[in-house]
Write a protein that holds these residues in place. Structure first.
Motif, PDB file in Angstrom:
ATOM      1  N   UNK A   1       1.179  -1.174   0.453  1.00  0.00           N
ATOM      2  CA  UNK A   1       0.058  -0.309   0.141  1.00  0.00           C
ATOM      3  C   UNK A   1       0.952   1.162   0.217  1.00  0.00           C
ATOM      4  N   UNK A   2       2.071   1.416   0.621  1.00  0.00           N
ATOM      5  CA  UNK A   2       3.111   2.757   0.921  1.00  0.00           C
ATOM      6  C   UNK A   2       3.662   2.406  -0.327  1.00  0.00           C
TER       7      UNK A   2
ATOM      8  N   UNK B   1      10.235   3.416 -11.645  1.00  0.00           N
ATOM      9  CA  UNK B   1      10.928   3.861 -11.612  1.00  0.00           C
ATOM     10  C   UNK B   1      10.976   2.372  -9.735  1.00  0.00           C
ATOM     11  N   UNK B   2       9.986   1.668  -9.609  1.00  0.00           N
ATOM     12  CA  UNK B   2      10.561   0.786  -8.760  1.00  0.00           C
ATOM     13  C   UNK B   2      11.472  -0.316  -8.834  1.00  0.00           C
ATOM     14  N   UNK B   3      11.919  -0.690  -8.271  1.00  0.00           N
ATOM     15  CA  UNK B   3      12.798  -2.474  -8.314  1.00  0.00           C
ATOM     16  C   UNK B   3      12.257  -3.811  -8.632  1.00  0.00           C
TER      17      UNK B   3
ATOM     18  N   UNK C   1      11.118 -15.750  -1.097  1.00  0.00           N
ATOM     19  CA  UNK C   1      10.999 -16.223   0.066  1.00  0.00           C
ATOM     20  C   UNK C   1      11.964 -15.398   0.923  1.00  0.00           C
ATOM     21  N   UNK C   2      12.956 -14.918   1.154  1.00  0.00           N
ATOM     22  CA  UNK C   2      14.067 -14.331   1.698  1.00  0.00           C
ATOM     23  C   UNK C   2      13.326 -13.174   2.809  1.00  0.00           C
ATOM     24  N   UNK C   3      11.661 -12.571   1.734  1.00  0.00           N
ATOM     25  CA  UNK C   3      11.447 -11.368   2.352  1.00  0.00           C
ATOM     26  C   UNK C   3      10.808 -12.311   3.592  1.00  0.00           C
ATOM     27  N   UNK C   4      10.602 -12.819   4.166  1.00  0.00           N
ATOM     28  CA  UNK C   4       9.290 -14.189   4.605  1.00  0.00           C
ATOM     29  C   UNK C   4      10.119 -13.969   6.125  1.00  0.00           C
TER      30      UNK C   4
ATOM     31  N   UNK D   1      11.989  -6.191  -6.574  1.00  0.00           N
ATOM     32  CA  UNK D   1      11.019  -6.581  -5.492  1.00  0.00           C
ATOM     33  C   UNK D   1       9.736  -6.165  -4.977  1.00  0.00           C
ATOM     34  N   UNK D   2      10.265  -4.335  -5.210  1.00  0.00           N
ATOM     35  CA  UNK D   2       9.396  -3.446  -5.606  1.00  0.00           C
ATOM     36  C   UNK D   2       7.075  -4.303  -5.999  1.00  0.00           C
TER      37      UNK D   2
END
Ligand SMILES: Nc1ncnc2c1ncn2[C@@H]1O[C@H](COP(=O)(O)OP(=O)(O)OP(=O)(O)O)[C@@H](O)[C@H]1O
Ligand SMILES: [Mg+2]
Lengths: 581, 472
Positions: free
Chosen positions: B380-381, B393-395, B439-442, B397-398
């Motif tokens: 949401x951000x 402009x987003x990566x 997965x590393x984001x969890x 990941x984003x």
């Protein structure tokens, strides 16, 4: 009736909610009166001509003009003696378990149950003997109240210098006489003290020792001193109560007084069910063994809510006078202020800002002034630390209760609805909060935890501040447009926020974090920071650094009993991946 | 009981009448006023003194004049209670309006409930499955909780309340329950909608309905929730029922309170609402809960519409300070066509922590919840950022988080009005969405749960088992 009784008994003239107007009595301000046949307890809050204004601590339904009023001639007081610890009181020190015994699951009216158990026997060990000289505040003996609290029996502060003519050890109830003074005064295990009057001490001492709370953001970034004052304002659902509960659980005070002032019933039930089960990391005994609970929930009478904070702080001062460090949590002081406003409105006083009485500021100041680290009358050192929750309408900190509180307290923990909505807990805003004790406590931390503690703290704050500045740019151009070193800084800031600042209150391991662990964690983050920047200098790709294996492990190390090994292993994994040794 | 009658009304102001030269009258006493046309109205003493008694008249003061007769009953307001109330429709002040017989009371209960002794309470921790993912997964309800819906005008709060009333259950139990429905100032049409659904599903048999509609006297609304909760307490504590209380719309209740306060010329608090509104609301909301040693429970679902969709308005604000969380509806989600339009970010269930996890919902629920929140909030951000700098402009990941947020709303939050999802379905659906992220984001979920529930591993184990079976 005898002449003496004139002015002692009168009658009701008017009833308007919790306010009863009486006539025919001649009380002093703050005298306690009993109203109606059931003897509802009330306190004189105004004298206007022939009329007496009384705030009644119970529901006034059915009271009518002409009903009897009796003035006790005594101010609202609490009973101070063995039996306080582990008690669960309402706002005027009536034990809630006792009320349940006499009136069942719902609180009915006109119930009178004394604050201290009259039947229980306590083993009293005298500390002075016949012929010794004593004065107010001196310790005449002790009672082992719970496994962890040795209750010191004090000569009431109002007693002048006297000689003991008799003193006996053995088993006594609180009402038995244990010692006699040369002027005939009989000393018992308890005495009474008017709640609206601060208990005397010799002098205030500077607050040089932190109150360790086990909460990383509090102890490391915004510490409160023993004897200090802190406020935790925030909108609903932002974490005031959870933080207060955490402080009640983990702060390194000898005694904790917790006041649920105009808040939820279930929150007190939670404490009641949980504290006997939780083990104090310092004494290895259940937390309840050092705790006094006061609950005047939102739906209980407002006048008793108004009194509850005074009941609490008076009990706190009493334990301070024994030489203990006491911490007191009041959740929420806004409900106390609102109770004042409601009574004031009924009194038709001239309203000040937002309808609060003009004396709001002075009442708040007086309350927090009762905090402090002091030299007691008996010559020892004790402290009362006060932490007040504030519930600003609409979460707007510019309202009178928040503002008047911030004017007096030294620590401000600003809760932030945005953080809470993102489940960043504790949702304390690190840029808005402050502690005026940081400098005075620096020495203690550097000496007792690690020599570079304050240096490390300063570094963390700088990174967080820099992050905030960079975020503004990111909002305009996206993070990809930032130079690599700044992107790396954002990553380090993220670690500080998510690993260090976030602390889940309900996690069995992470709920309490010792100062040593706080230091080790922050030091670990600094080490990672240094590795990251070194790798960048050596030409590693930013994405490679940010996604380095071991980072998740590092983030989760705080949940391990053996966090140290977990931290070191994670750092090693990262080091290997980045530098290949 | 000295029931004295007086014809000494000397002033009528809004909903209040002022009566002079009375015998002593008790505070809170029930009053009946007889009008010249023979009709009667009921009221309650708000202020009493030797000179004048102030009475609030529930049915409004229209038609009252100085020749009306005031009778002080010496009693306070009570509700005649009986188990036969189930299936009945009563007015906002407790009189049958469904044409059925009079209710023969087993007990006449005071409607001002005494406060539950906090020492007698039991902490609520039994998971109620509502079948709605945004509630069960993200803001779990437990038995004995007070969890309001913060809505806005025109949003489908009534449908959600009805869906909850239809679907709510404690799993593995066939225990007796009842629904108390209290309408305050809602329109005829809305009331019809509720009644129709109750009748169609047969829920009416297990319900007591209190109706104070938009064209009924406003002051009566001050009684309605108290009547409803008195009935709830009677059924919960005398008949061991699990009672779900729906109060709608609390905003109308608060307006009535403000009207009363203005008539009394009290010093107004924020936006004209009385300074004691927090205390007043707490005497309603705090009547939810469970009591040690008693089987029945009271769960409250108050509904309120936020004036101007403003959550800082005194009505939602003071409610939120008392209730144990809130379910917040969003006009934006509604406009996107998402039902139920629950915005999980400002929503909260304070009691869920004790009601979820192993043995209650599922072992992964706590960490799953944490991760779902973090991921959705991040997505949401990022929307805010995309609005300024564009998605390019987003990566990488984003962009994944951005997609996660969209899918979260479209698949997880969105469901049918009659779709009853069980908690396993809800949690698995969440895992499916989480598997869109690296997965590393969890970071908030322990390895063991990832291996147990993450689709990537589940497929592997499922495939592995199949292979093993085939081999054997
Ligand atoms: N440190 C924490 N760890 C985990 N969860 C937290 C923490 N702090 C707050 N929460 C979560 O936020 C919820 C609300 O917190 P809390 O009840 O303390 O709010 P509050 O500020 O006291 O609200 P109110 O003013 O309405 O009483 C809790 O139920 C819990 O889910
Ligand atoms: Mg709270």
């Amino acid at each position: 009736m005898e002449v003496k009784a004139v002015g002692k008994v009168g009658e009701v003239y008017r009833v308007s909610g919790p306010l009863v107007v009486g006539e025919g009595i001649r009380p002093r301000m703050y005298d306690v009166c009993f109203v109606g046949e059931e003897g509802l307890m009330g306190e004189v809050v105004g004298l206007v001509g022939e009329k007496t204004l009384i705030q009644v601590y119970e529901d006034t339904s059915g009271i009518k003009p002409g009903d009897r009023i009796e003035n006790t001639g005594m101010p609202l007081s609490v009973e101070l003696g063995p039996g306080l610890i582990k008690s669960f009181y309402d706002g005027i020190q009536r034990p809630l378990p006792g009320l349940k015994e006499v009136s069942g699951d719902f609180i009915s009216r006109g119930l009178h149950v004394p604050g201290l158990d009259r039947k229980k026997n306590w083993e009293f060990n005298p500390a002075v003997k016949k012929g010794d000289k004593v004065k107010g505040g001196d310790i005449i003996g002790t009672v082992q109240e719970t496994e962890v609290v040795e209750h010191k029996i004090l000569v009431p502060p109002y007693v002048g210098e006297s000689t003991i003519t008799e003193i006996n050890g053995g088993k006594f109830t609180v009402e038995d006489t244990v010692a006699v003074l040369d002027d005939g005064t009989e000393l018992k295990l308890y005495h009474k003290w008017p709640v609206r009057q601060a208990r005397p001490y010799i002098e205030k001492l500077p607050p040089l020792i932190p109150l360790i709370t086990g909460q990383r953001i509090l102890d490391t970034l915004f510490p409160v001193a023993k004897g200090g004052t802190a406020a935790i304002p925030g909108p609903f659902g932002s974490g005031k109560t959870v933080t207060q509960h955490q402080l009640a659980k983990w702060s390194d005070a000898h005694i904790v007084v917790y006041i649920g002032c105009g808040e939820r019933g279930n929150e007190m039930t939670e404490v009641l069910e949980e504290f006997p089960e939780l083990i104090d990391p310092r004494t290895n005994k259940p937390l309840m063994e050092r705790t006094v609970l006061i609950a005047n929930t939102s739906n209980m009478p407002v006048a008793a809510r108004e009194a509850s904070v005074y009941t609490g702080i008076t009990i706190a001062e009493y334990f301070r006078d024994m030489g203990y460090d006491v911490s007191i949590m009041a959740d929420s002081t806004s409900r106390w202020a609102e109770a004042m406003r409601e009574i004031s409105g009924r009194l038709e006083e001239m309203p000040g800002e937002e309808g609060y009485p003009a004396y709001l500021a002075s009442r708040i100041a007086e309350f927090y002034e009762r905090a402090g680290r002091v030299k007691t009358l008996g010559g020892s050192v004790g402290s009362v630390s006060v932490i007040g929750a504030v519930s600003p309408p609409g979460g707007d900190f510019s309202e009178p209760v928040t503002q008047n509180t911030l004017r007096i307290v030294k620590v401000f923990w600003a809760l932030d609805a945005k953080l809470a909505a993102r489940r960043h807990f504790p949702a304390i805003n690190w840029l808005q909060s402050y502690s005026l004790y940081t400098d005075t406590l620096k020495e203690w931390y550097d000496e007792n935890v690690a020599a570079d503690w304050s240096e490390l703290r300063k570094w963390a704050m700088e990174v967080l501040q820099e992050e905030a500045n960079l975020q503004e740019i990111v909002q305009l151009v996206g993070s990809d447009a930032l130079p690599e070193s700044q992107r790396l800084l954002l990553e380090v800031a993220r670690l500080i926020r998510e690993v260090f600042l976030q602390q889940y209150a309900y996690h069995p391991v992470d709920s309490y974090c010792s100062p040593q662990k706080q230091y080790d964690m922050l030091k670990g983050i600094k080490e990672v920071n240094d590795m990251f920047f070194k790798a960048l200098e050596q030409g590693k790709l930013i994405d490679e650094i940010i996604n380095v294996p071991g980072k998740e492990e590092f983030a989760r190390a705080k949940f391990e009993e053996d966090y140290k090994t977990a931290l070191q292993n994670a750092i090693e994994t990262m080091r290997k991946a980045l530098f290949g040794e | 009981m000295g029931m004295k009658e007086y014809k000494t009304i000397n002033k009528v102001a809004g909903p209040l009448i002022f009566v002079e030269k009375t015998e002593p009258v008790g505070f809170g006493e029930l009053v009946t006023v007889s009008l010249p046309d023979g009709s009667t109205k009921r009221g309650q003493v708000l202020d009493t003194s030797k000179d004048v008694v102030v009475v609030q008249v529930f049915e409004g003061t229209r038609g009252i004049d100085t020749s009306s007769t005031v009778r002080f009953t010496g009693d306070i307001v009570r509700l005649p209670c009986s188990k036969d109330m189930l299936g009945r429709v009563l007015s906002g002040s407790g009189n049958p309006i469904d044409g059925g017989p009079k209710i023969v009371p087993e007990e006449r209960r005071e409607i001002i409930g005494a406060a539950i002794n906090p020492y007698a309470r039991q902490y609520p921790r039994e998971f109620i499955q509502t079948g709605i993912s945004a509630i069960d997964g993200m803001n779990t309800l437990v038995r004995g909780q007070k969890l309001p819906i913060f809505s806005g005008s025109g949003l489908p709060h009534n449908d959600i309340a009805l869906q909850i009333a239809r679907q709510a259950k404690v799993r593995g139990e066939g225990e007796e329950f009842a629904v108390i429905f209290a309408a305050m100032g809602i329109t005829n049409e809305e009331a019809y909608h509720f009644m129709k659904d109750f009748e169609r599903t047969g829920a009416l048999e297990r319900a007591v309905v209190f109706l104070n509609l938009a064209d009924d006297p406003a002051i009566e609304r001050i009684l309605t929730p108290r009547m409803a909760l008195t009935a709830a307490e009677f059924l919960a504590y005398e008949y061991d029922l699990h009672v779900l209380v729906i109060l709608t719309d609390m905003t109308n209740y608060c307006e009535a309170l403000r009207e009363m306060s203005a008539a009394r010329e009290e010093v107004p608090g924020r936006r004209g609402y009385p300074g004691y509104m927090y205390t007043d609301l707490s005497t309603i909301y705090e009547r939810a809960g469970r009591i040690r040693g008693r089987k029945g429970t009271i769960t409250q679902f108050p509904i309120l519409t936020m004036p101007g969709d403003d959550i800082t308005h005194p009505i939602p604000d003071l409610s939120g300070y008392i209730t144990e969380g809130q379910i917040v509806l969003s006009r934006e989600l509604h406009a996107k066509g998402i039902y139920p339009p629950i915005d999980v970010l400002p929503s909260l269930s304070r009691l869920m922590k004790e009601g979820i996890g192993e043995g209650m919902t599922r072992d992964d629920h706590v960490q799953w919840n944490d991760q779902m929140y973090a991921a959705y909030a991040e997505g949401v951000d990022l929307r805010g950022l995309v609005a300024i700098v564009g998605e390019e402009a987003l990566s990488d990941r984003d962009r994944k988080f951005l997609r996660f947020a969209d899918e979260f709303e479209r698949r997880f939050v969105q469901q049918g009005k009659y779709e009853d999802r069980d908690i396993e379905y809800t949690l698995d659906l969440g895992w499916e969405l989480l598997s869109m992220l690296p997965e590393a984001e969890l970071m908030k979920i322990e390895r063991k749960f990832i291996e147990k529930y993450h689709p990537a591993y589940r497929k592997k184990t499922a495939a592995g088992e199949e292979a093993a079976e085939a081999a054997a």
